[in-house]
Design an enzyme around this catalytic site. Structure first.
Site, PDB file in Angstrom:
ATOM      1  N   CYS A  84     -65.887 -45.078  33.306  1.00  0.00           N
ATOM      2  CA  CYS A  84     -64.770 -45.635  34.502  1.00  0.00           C
ATOM      3  C   CYS A  84     -66.374 -46.062  35.446  1.00  0.00           C
ATOM      4  O   CYS A  84     -65.933 -46.975  36.492  1.00  0.00           O
ATOM      5  CB  CYS A  84     -63.947 -44.771  35.428  1.00  0.00           C
ATOM      6  SG  CYS A  84     -62.732 -43.838  34.275  1.00  0.00           S
ATOM      7  N   HIS A 133     -63.964 -45.810  42.725  1.00  0.00           N
ATOM      8  CA  HIS A 133     -63.165 -45.727  40.924  1.00  0.00           C
ATOM      9  C   HIS A 133     -61.925 -45.401  41.779  1.00  0.00           C
ATOM     10  O   HIS A 133     -62.036 -44.346  41.908  1.00  0.00           O
ATOM     11  CB  HIS A 133     -64.561 -45.378  40.427  1.00  0.00           C
ATOM     12  CG  HIS A 133     -63.166 -45.214  39.298  1.00  0.00           C
ATOM     13  ND1 HIS A 133     -62.529 -46.052  38.327  1.00  0.00           N
ATOM     14  CD2 HIS A 133     -62.720 -44.167  38.013  1.00  0.00           C
ATOM     15  CE1 HIS A 133     -61.791 -45.480  37.623  1.00  0.00           C
ATOM     16  NE2 HIS A 133     -62.574 -43.959  37.435  1.00  0.00           N
ATOM     17  N   ASN A 159     -54.782 -45.556  37.653  1.00  0.00           N
ATOM     18  CA  ASN A 159     -56.576 -45.652  36.771  1.00  0.00           C
ATOM     19  C   ASN A 159     -56.758 -46.600  35.493  1.00  0.00           C
ATOM     20  O   ASN A 159     -56.388 -46.903  34.770  1.00  0.00           O
ATOM     21  CB  ASN A 159     -56.751 -44.580  36.380  1.00  0.00           C
ATOM     22  CG  ASN A 159     -58.899 -44.323  36.271  1.00  0.00           C
ATOM     23  OD1 ASN A 159     -59.415 -45.227  36.033  1.00  0.00           O
ATOM     24  ND2 ASN A 159     -58.450 -43.388  36.037  1.00  0.00           N
TER      25      ASN A 159
HETATM   26  N1  ACO Z   1     -46.031 -34.440  35.838  1.00  0.00           N
HETATM   27  C1  ACO Z   1     -45.615 -33.032  36.532  1.00  0.00           C
HETATM   28  N2  ACO Z   1     -46.720 -31.591  36.290  1.00  0.00           N
HETATM   29  C2  ACO Z   1     -47.623 -31.922  35.041  1.00  0.00           C
HETATM   30  C3  ACO Z   1     -47.720 -32.939  35.174  1.00  0.00           C
HETATM   31  C4  ACO Z   1     -46.974 -34.543  35.381  1.00  0.00           C
HETATM   32  N3  ACO Z   1     -47.889 -36.055  34.891  1.00  0.00           N
HETATM   33  N4  ACO Z   1     -49.298 -32.845  34.920  1.00  0.00           N
HETATM   34  C5  ACO Z   1     -49.660 -31.577  35.047  1.00  0.00           C
HETATM   35  N5  ACO Z   1     -48.701 -30.945  35.488  1.00  0.00           N
HETATM   36  C6  ACO Z   1     -48.583 -29.697  35.778  1.00  0.00           C
HETATM   37  C7  ACO Z   1     -49.273 -28.648  34.813  1.00  0.00           C
HETATM   38  O1  ACO Z   1     -48.961 -28.282  33.794  1.00  0.00           O
HETATM   39  C8  ACO Z   1     -49.471 -27.262  35.961  1.00  0.00           C
HETATM   40  O2  ACO Z   1     -48.823 -26.646  35.642  1.00  0.00           O
HETATM   41  P1  ACO Z   1     -48.332 -25.254  35.742  1.00  0.00           P
HETATM   42  O3  ACO Z   1     -48.478 -25.084  37.043  1.00  0.00           O
HETATM   43  O4  ACO Z   1     -47.193 -24.547  35.596  1.00  0.00           O
HETATM   44  O5  ACO Z   1     -49.448 -24.709  34.672  1.00  0.00           O
HETATM   45  C9  ACO Z   1     -49.627 -27.773  37.936  1.00  0.00           C
HETATM   46  O6  ACO Z   1     -48.740 -29.137  37.142  1.00  0.00           O
HETATM   47  C10 ACO Z   1     -50.523 -27.796  38.161  1.00  0.00           C
HETATM   48  O7  ACO Z   1     -51.828 -28.858  36.632  1.00  0.00           O
HETATM   49  P2  ACO Z   1     -52.642 -29.126  37.618  1.00  0.00           P
HETATM   50  O8  ACO Z   1     -53.888 -29.927  35.696  1.00  0.00           O
HETATM   51  O9  ACO Z   1     -53.762 -27.861  38.086  1.00  0.00           O
HETATM   52  O10 ACO Z   1     -53.076 -30.277  38.070  1.00  0.00           O
HETATM   53  P3  ACO Z   1     -54.223 -30.758  39.162  1.00  0.00           P
HETATM   54  O11 ACO Z   1     -53.982 -30.544  41.034  1.00  0.00           O
HETATM   55  O12 ACO Z   1     -55.543 -30.690  38.591  1.00  0.00           O
HETATM   56  O13 ACO Z   1     -53.794 -32.758  39.356  1.00  0.00           O
HETATM   57  C11 ACO Z   1     -55.174 -34.453  38.233  1.00  0.00           C
HETATM   58  C12 ACO Z   1     -53.946 -33.014  37.824  1.00  0.00           C
HETATM   59  C13 ACO Z   1     -54.014 -35.576  38.391  1.00  0.00           C
HETATM   60  C14 ACO Z   1     -55.792 -34.748  36.508  1.00  0.00           C
HETATM   61  C15 ACO Z   1     -55.840 -34.161  38.763  1.00  0.00           C
HETATM   62  O14 ACO Z   1     -56.781 -32.757  38.258  1.00  0.00           O
HETATM   63  C16 ACO Z   1     -57.306 -35.230  39.159  1.00  0.00           C
HETATM   64  O15 ACO Z   1     -56.882 -35.956  39.730  1.00  0.00           O
HETATM   65  N6  ACO Z   1     -58.401 -35.205  38.577  1.00  0.00           N
HETATM   66  C17 ACO Z   1     -59.762 -36.152  38.404  1.00  0.00           C
HETATM   67  C18 ACO Z   1     -58.913 -36.769  37.167  1.00  0.00           C
HETATM   68  C19 ACO Z   1     -59.095 -38.158  36.842  1.00  0.00           C
HETATM   69  O16 ACO Z   1     -58.801 -39.030  37.813  1.00  0.00           O
HETATM   70  N7  ACO Z   1     -59.623 -38.326  36.009  1.00  0.00           N
HETATM   71  C20 ACO Z   1     -59.715 -40.083  36.020  1.00  0.00           C
HETATM   72  C21 ACO Z   1     -60.333 -40.270  34.515  1.00  0.00           C
HETATM   73  S1  ACO Z   1     -61.621 -39.784  35.494  1.00  0.00           S
HETATM   74  C22 ACO Z   1     -62.434 -40.489  36.447  1.00  0.00           C
HETATM   75  O17 ACO Z   1     -61.796 -42.477  36.272  1.00  0.00           O
HETATM   76  C23 ACO Z   1     -63.157 -40.496  37.203  1.00  0.00           C
END
Ligand code: ACO
Length: 329
Positions: free
Chosen positions: A123, A256, A286
């Protein structure tokens, strides 16, 4: 004896391309539900800011998206393909193992003879590519470059993993970067920390005519989130210091487009009002290396980013890699 004038690089045109198939959160949720995977529009919007993404048809490769974006950028710059002497394509989803997607783009555009190569920094790829092209132009190795970010991430998504498959989309963005006696690119910063390879990777490889290992994207979302917030601020500060500018000089912040919460957090740390943050993650998801040039082109064509504006571009992604480019548009 006259002193030779300084040589800089400047963006003279932008372009982008999205494959026609737009998939909303509700449509994706419906598709995933058929495999027993639960998600919802509410969850995706609240955690990421994403409302829709575009997916390329099976016959479309990264080079096809890249060529469309490049044509739009060339048209905006008033340049013909044969004037281009450098093509850099930032991609993690190349058409082939080799040759580079840049060489395939060169063939499709009919822009033969100059250098052409890919940059693989996930990215952060576009920011890496732009910094490399700027260096090559300033040192006289190139004069008119096409820097493109192009991805078909839908090909490496695991549609049984709801924590990743809802986040990404396909697309391409491009700029024409030309030698100029006025900057243009003011300063760049590029970094990587290979200790974090595992938190965001697609670990499969090709060997003996087969894919070995897992060819689908894996991510530890929370680890990526924490690292991204920290490095986006430090890269912005470093690049501002290098250019002798301050937060207040930034007209537009184009980070990004991974997650609206990361982007808004970065804007707050740089004391940027929300309306100076360019946001396309809602409509594009993304798109990895394509996200920054796509967002830049959207902002230019909307009349937000104008000639003379100071723009901060910031990339962060797998590797772990990150970087920033500050430029006068
Ligand atoms: N739909 C519904 N529920 C979901 C989904 C989904 N698509 N995905 C995860 N969950 C659930 C999980 O299972 C979890 O359930 P639980 O509490 O019963 O265990 C709950 O939602 C919370 O999950 P988390 O992983 O804690 O959610 P978080 O708030 O961290 O959000 C996310 C996840 C959106 C991926 C976040 O961590 C994030 O944005 N991280 C940055 C990663 C990123 O942007 N990556 C892109 C590529 S890297 C880059 O480009 C920089």
């Amino acid at each position: 004896m006259s002193t030779p004038s300084a040589r800089f690089s400047r963006i003279t045109g932008t372009g982008s391309f999205l494959p026609p198939q737009r998939v909303t959160n509700a449509e994706l949720a419906e598709q995933l539900a058929r495999d027993g995977i639960e998600t919802s529009d509410d969850w995706i919007v609240e955690r990421t800011g994403i409302r829709a993404r575009h997916f390329a048809a099976p016959e479309m490769a990264s080079s096809d998206l890249a060529v469309q974006a490049a044509r739009h950028a060339l048209e905006a710059a008033g340049r013909k393909p044969e004037e281009i002497d450098l093509i850099i394509v930032a991609t993690s989803t190349p058409d082939m193992v080799f040759p580079s997607t840049a060489c395939i783009v060169q063939r499709k555009l009919g822009a033969f003879g100059g250098a052409a190569f890919d940059v693989q920094a996930v990215c952060s790829g576009f920011v890496y590519g732009l910094a490399v092209a700027d260096s090559m132009i300033r040192t006289g190795l190139a004069s008119k470059a096409l820097v493109i970010g192009s991805e078909v991430f839908s090909r490496i998504l695991d549609f049984k993993d709801r924590t990743t498959c809802v986040l990404f989309g396909d697309g391409a963005g491009a700029v024409v970067l030309e030698a100029s006696d006025q900057p243009g690119v003011l300063a760049s910063e590029l970094h990587a920390d290979g200790r974090h390879v595992e938190i965001l990777c697609t670990p499969g490889t090709v060997s003996g005519g087969k894919v070995l290992g897992d060819p689908l994207l894996k991510m530890d979302g929370q680890a990526v989130f924490k690292l991204a917030v920290g490095v986006l601020e430090s890269a912005a500060r470093a690049v501002l210091a290098k250019a002798g500018r301050s937060d207040a000089d930034i007209d537009w912040l184009i980070p990004h487009q991974a997650n609206i919460r990361i982007m808004q957090g970065t804007a707050r740390k740089l004391k940027m009002p929300a309306d100076k943050l360019v946001v396309t993650v809602d409509e594009h998801g993304n798109t990895s290396a394509a996200s920054i040039p796509l967002a830049l082109d959207v902002a230019v064509r909307k009349g937000q980013v104008k000639r003379g504006d100071t723009v901060m571009l910031e990339g962060v992604g797998g590797g772990f890699t990150w970087g920033a480019v500050l430029l006068d548009f």
